[in-house]
Design an enzyme around this catalytic site. Structure first.
Site, PDB file in Angstrom:
ATOM      1  CD  GLU A 129      55.625 -60.734 -20.439  1.00 57.40           C
ATOM      2  OE1 GLU A 129      55.785 -59.819 -19.623  1.00 57.40           O
ATOM      3  OE2 GLU A 129      56.278 -60.601 -21.552  1.00 57.40           O
ATOM      4  CB  THR A 163      52.843 -59.569 -24.322  1.00 56.79           C
ATOM      5  OG1 THR A 163      52.678 -60.340 -25.444  1.00 56.79           O
ATOM      6  CG2 THR A 163      53.629 -59.848 -23.341  1.00 56.79           C
ATOM      7  CB  ALA A 167      52.994 -51.371 -29.496  1.00 58.17           C
ATOM      8  CG  HIS A 205      51.127 -57.351 -20.737  1.00 59.74           C
ATOM      9  ND1 HIS A 205      52.500 -57.356 -20.848  1.00 59.74           N
ATOM     10  CD2 HIS A 205      51.044 -58.208 -19.756  1.00 59.74           C
ATOM     11  CE1 HIS A 205      53.044 -58.055 -20.006  1.00 59.74           C
ATOM     12  NE2 HIS A 205      51.974 -58.672 -19.408  1.00 59.74           N
ATOM     13  NE  ARG A 252      56.096 -44.647 -24.274  1.00 60.04           N
ATOM     14  CZ  ARG A 252      57.407 -44.111 -24.305  1.00 60.04           C
ATOM     15  NH1 ARG A 252      57.320 -42.993 -24.286  1.00 60.04           N
ATOM     16  NH2 ARG A 252      58.095 -45.198 -24.675  1.00 60.04           N
ATOM     17  N   GLY A 253      54.048 -48.571 -24.345  1.00 60.90           N
ATOM     18  CA  GLY A 253      54.182 -49.190 -25.730  1.00 60.90           C
ATOM     19  C   GLY A 253      55.037 -48.435 -26.384  1.00 60.90           C
ATOM     20  CG  ASP A 254      58.708 -49.643 -27.477  1.00 63.90           C
ATOM     21  OD1 ASP A 254      59.028 -48.592 -26.622  1.00 63.90           O
ATOM     22  OD2 ASP A 254      59.179 -50.556 -27.047  1.00 63.90           O
ATOM     23  CE  LYS A 303      55.524 -46.341 -15.801  1.00 66.83           C
ATOM     24  NZ  LYS A 303      56.191 -47.390 -16.299  1.00 66.83           N
ATOM     25  CD  GLN A 318      62.528 -54.972 -20.219  1.00 67.57           C
ATOM     26  OE1 GLN A 318      62.168 -56.156 -20.005  1.00 67.57           O
ATOM     27  NE2 GLN A 318      62.453 -53.928 -21.021  1.00 67.57           N
TER      28      GLN A 318
HETATM   29  P1  FAD Z   1      56.167 -45.126 -19.627  1.00 69.00           P
HETATM   30  O1  FAD Z   1      56.569 -45.492 -18.070  1.00 69.00           O
HETATM   31  O2  FAD Z   1      55.241 -44.271 -19.713  1.00 69.00           O
HETATM   32  O3  FAD Z   1      57.650 -44.505 -20.314  1.00 69.00           O
HETATM   33  C1  FAD Z   1      58.787 -45.106 -20.328  1.00 69.00           C
HETATM   34  C2  FAD Z   1      60.173 -44.421 -20.175  1.00 69.00           C
HETATM   35  O4  FAD Z   1      60.081 -43.336 -21.141  1.00 69.00           O
HETATM   36  C3  FAD Z   1      60.170 -43.768 -18.913  1.00 69.00           C
HETATM   37  O5  FAD Z   1      60.847 -44.303 -17.882  1.00 69.00           O
HETATM   38  C4  FAD Z   1      60.993 -42.479 -19.513  1.00 69.00           C
HETATM   39  O6  FAD Z   1      62.190 -42.736 -19.293  1.00 69.00           O
HETATM   40  C5  FAD Z   1      60.381 -42.089 -20.916  1.00 69.00           C
HETATM   41  N1  FAD Z   1      59.589 -41.110 -20.965  1.00 69.00           N
HETATM   42  C6  FAD Z   1      58.051 -41.358 -20.696  1.00 69.00           C
HETATM   43  N2  FAD Z   1      57.602 -40.004 -20.901  1.00 69.00           N
HETATM   44  C7  FAD Z   1      58.656 -39.307 -21.283  1.00 69.00           C
HETATM   45  C8  FAD Z   1      58.663 -37.967 -21.391  1.00 69.00           C
HETATM   46  N3  FAD Z   1      57.609 -37.189 -21.592  1.00 69.00           N
HETATM   47  N4  FAD Z   1      59.705 -37.313 -21.885  1.00 69.00           N
HETATM   48  C9  FAD Z   1      60.840 -38.170 -21.862  1.00 69.00           C
HETATM   49  N5  FAD Z   1      60.893 -39.389 -21.539  1.00 69.00           N
HETATM   50  C10 FAD Z   1      59.804 -39.958 -21.170  1.00 69.00           C
HETATM   51  N6  FAD Z   1      55.523 -53.604 -24.796  1.00 69.00           N
HETATM   52  C11 FAD Z   1      54.415 -53.900 -25.683  1.00 69.00           C
HETATM   53  O7  FAD Z   1      53.898 -53.327 -26.876  1.00 69.00           O
HETATM   54  N7  FAD Z   1      53.418 -54.753 -25.140  1.00 69.00           N
HETATM   55  C12 FAD Z   1      53.597 -55.562 -24.130  1.00 69.00           C
HETATM   56  O8  FAD Z   1      52.926 -56.330 -23.856  1.00 69.00           O
HETATM   57  C13 FAD Z   1      54.748 -55.152 -23.419  1.00 69.00           C
HETATM   58  N8  FAD Z   1      54.751 -55.687 -22.052  1.00 69.00           N
HETATM   59  C14 FAD Z   1      56.057 -54.988 -21.222  1.00 69.00           C
HETATM   60  C15 FAD Z   1      56.212 -55.818 -19.833  1.00 69.00           C
HETATM   61  C16 FAD Z   1      57.006 -55.404 -19.077  1.00 69.00           C
HETATM   62  C17 FAD Z   1      57.101 -55.999 -17.558  1.00 69.00           C
HETATM   63  C18 FAD Z   1      57.929 -54.437 -19.639  1.00 69.00           C
HETATM   64  C19 FAD Z   1      59.201 -53.897 -18.498  1.00 69.00           C
HETATM   65  C20 FAD Z   1      57.853 -53.997 -20.778  1.00 69.00           C
HETATM   66  C21 FAD Z   1      56.649 -54.261 -21.621  1.00 69.00           C
HETATM   67  N9  FAD Z   1      56.570 -53.725 -23.064  1.00 69.00           N
HETATM   68  C22 FAD Z   1      55.630 -53.917 -23.619  1.00 69.00           C
HETATM   69  C23 FAD Z   1      57.891 -52.643 -23.431  1.00 69.00           C
HETATM   70  C24 FAD Z   1      57.038 -51.257 -23.176  1.00 69.00           C
HETATM   71  O9  FAD Z   1      56.064 -50.937 -23.511  1.00 69.00           O
HETATM   72  C25 FAD Z   1      58.212 -50.333 -23.476  1.00 69.00           C
HETATM   73  O10 FAD Z   1      59.368 -50.582 -22.684  1.00 69.00           O
HETATM   74  C26 FAD Z   1      57.748 -48.878 -23.515  1.00 69.00           C
HETATM   75  O11 FAD Z   1      58.957 -48.327 -24.390  1.00 69.00           O
HETATM   76  C27 FAD Z   1      57.748 -48.072 -22.458  1.00 69.00           C
HETATM   77  O12 FAD Z   1      56.556 -48.453 -21.771  1.00 69.00           O
HETATM   78  P2  FAD Z   1      56.265 -47.895 -20.234  1.00 69.00           P
HETATM   79  O13 FAD Z   1      54.693 -48.395 -20.038  1.00 69.00           O
HETATM   80  O14 FAD Z   1      57.340 -48.226 -19.466  1.00 69.00           O
HETATM   81  O15 FAD Z   1      56.095 -46.407 -20.354  1.00 69.00           O
END
Ligand code: FAD
Length: 318
Positions: free
Chosen positions: A12, A43, A46, A72, A102-104, A185, A196
């Site tokens: 990455e 990456t 967001a 990503h 999803r992103g933060d 997913k 992670q």
């Molecule tokens: P999701 O899997 O959709 O949700 C994450 C978590 O949120 C779920 O496990 C759940 O606990 C909770 N959740 C989801 N929906 C709900 C709901 N309706 N109610 C309550 N809880 C809920 N970020 C970036 O901005 N850019 C990047 O390039 C990037 N690369 C990444 C690569 C990897 C391998 C990893 C592990 C993370 C990366 N991230 C990146 C960070 C990631 O965007 C964040 O961790 C974000 O908070 C969650 O994204 P996700 O795709 O896992 O979301």
């Protein structure tokens, strides 16, 4: 493609912020390519803040290397139309592998500011839908023949990867929700999960066991990062919320010499990778845009093509 013994390796990177960093990143990619990675992922900020810079790095890989680029993509804060456009733009650029996230949301954002897609699973569905809706063919110029064009099949998504959280997502209500989210997913069409970072083999192995018993069947690739400075370790902890082992933090902190710090980080990551590799479908290494430490990890594990005895190098992988 796979490393010497058939173990698929991937890396990455993040998009560079300056021209000098972009130049250095080109050299890093060339060095990483020597490990014959299955793909290198880039990456995405967001909200789309790094969209053009991410595309530049992905295009470099497409044009200058044999490495498969993985983009990503995040969907937080996007409307359906914006997310649709984003996926089309990356497919049009020739990128066919994605890590759907999803992103933060920005700190303090209200729930109604999260956008039309509430989760990575919805983005996975969208990527497949966009691909299906696109015209299957496109008109493209013929290299070397100015003005001439031909009809070609449009590139299709090869891998749609997603994130998995062995030690729990910070917003998760408990371990079961992390497994359920991953299963959602997979049902949406993900073909691969990347974890992670984690610091103990049991975190990964336990998560995979729980995921398998919940019905998750896609490969879950461990994401590992050799961390070679105390400041980077502190920053990572802040970003991921995953607490590092106290001993590693102390060892890095009290060691004044940079080479010795590097050795500590590489040794820890190689040991951890070695503990999970027998049960893992591959290895994803977070590079921090440097090749030295991650290639050092692969070398220790005997996974660099050059780590093998010369007489074995032409053996075909199965
Ligand atoms: P999701 O899997 O959709 O949700 C994450 C978590 O949120 C779920 O496990 C759940 O606990 C909770 N959740 C989801 N929906 C709900 C709901 N309706 N109610 C309550 N809880 C809920 N970020 C970036 O901005 N850019 C990047 O390039 C990037 N690369 C990444 C690569 C990897 C391998 C990893 C592990 C993370 C990366 N991230 C990146 C960070 C990631 O965007 C964040 O961790 C974000 O908070 C969650 O994204 P996700 O795709 O896992 O979301």
């Amino acid at each position: 493609m796979a490393a010497n013994d058939g173990t698929p390796i991937s890396f990455e990177l993040f998009p560079p912020r300056t021209d000098a960093a972009a130049l250095a990143l080109g050299r890093t990619i060339d060095r990483l390519a020597e490990a014959h990675p299955a793909f290198i992922s880039v990456t995405f900020g967001a909200g789309g803040s790094s969209r053009e810079r991410s595309l530049t790095v992905l295009r470099y890989m497409l044009d200058q290397t044999d490495v498969e680029p993985m983009a990503h993509l995040t969907c937080v804060g996007s409307s359906h139309a914006e997310a649709n456009r984003l996926v089309r733009d990356f497919l049009d650029a020739g990128v066919t592998s994605f890590l759907a996230l999803r992103g933060d949301p920005p700190l303090g954002a209200e729930d109604d500011g999260l956008g039309d897609l509430g989760s990575a699973a919805e983005l996975v569905q969208l990527i497949h839908r966009v691909q299906e809706e696109r015209e299957p063919f496109t008109q493209a110029g013929i290299p070397g023949l100015p003005g001439a064009s031909e009809i070609r099949e449009r590139p299709r998504p090869e891998r749609v990867a997603v994130a998995a959280f062995p030690t729990g997502h910070p917003r998760s209500r408990g371990p079961q929700q992390d497994v359920d989210t991953l299963l959602a997913k997979e049902i949406a069409g993900a073909t691969l999960a990347i974890t992670q970072l984690f610091w103990h083999a049991d975190d990964y192995l336990g998560f995979v066991a729980r995921a398998r018993s919940a019905g998750v069947s896609i490969p879950i690739v461990p994401g590992i990062m050799p961390v070679t400075t105390p400041s980077r370790l502190a920053r990572l902890t802040q970003l991921t919320g995953v607490e590092p082992p106290a001993q590693l933090a102390i060892d890095l902190e009290i060691e004044p010499d940079a080479d010795a710090q590097n050795e500590i980080g590489v040794a820890y990551a190689a040991r951890l990778a070695g503990e999970v590799l027998a049960d893992a479908p591959g290895l994803h290494l977070y590079t921090f845009n440097r090749h030295e430490a991650v290639l050092g990890v692969l070398d220790r594990l005997g996974l660099m093509p050059s780590s093998r005895p010369a007489e074995e190098r032409n053996v075909t992988n199965t």
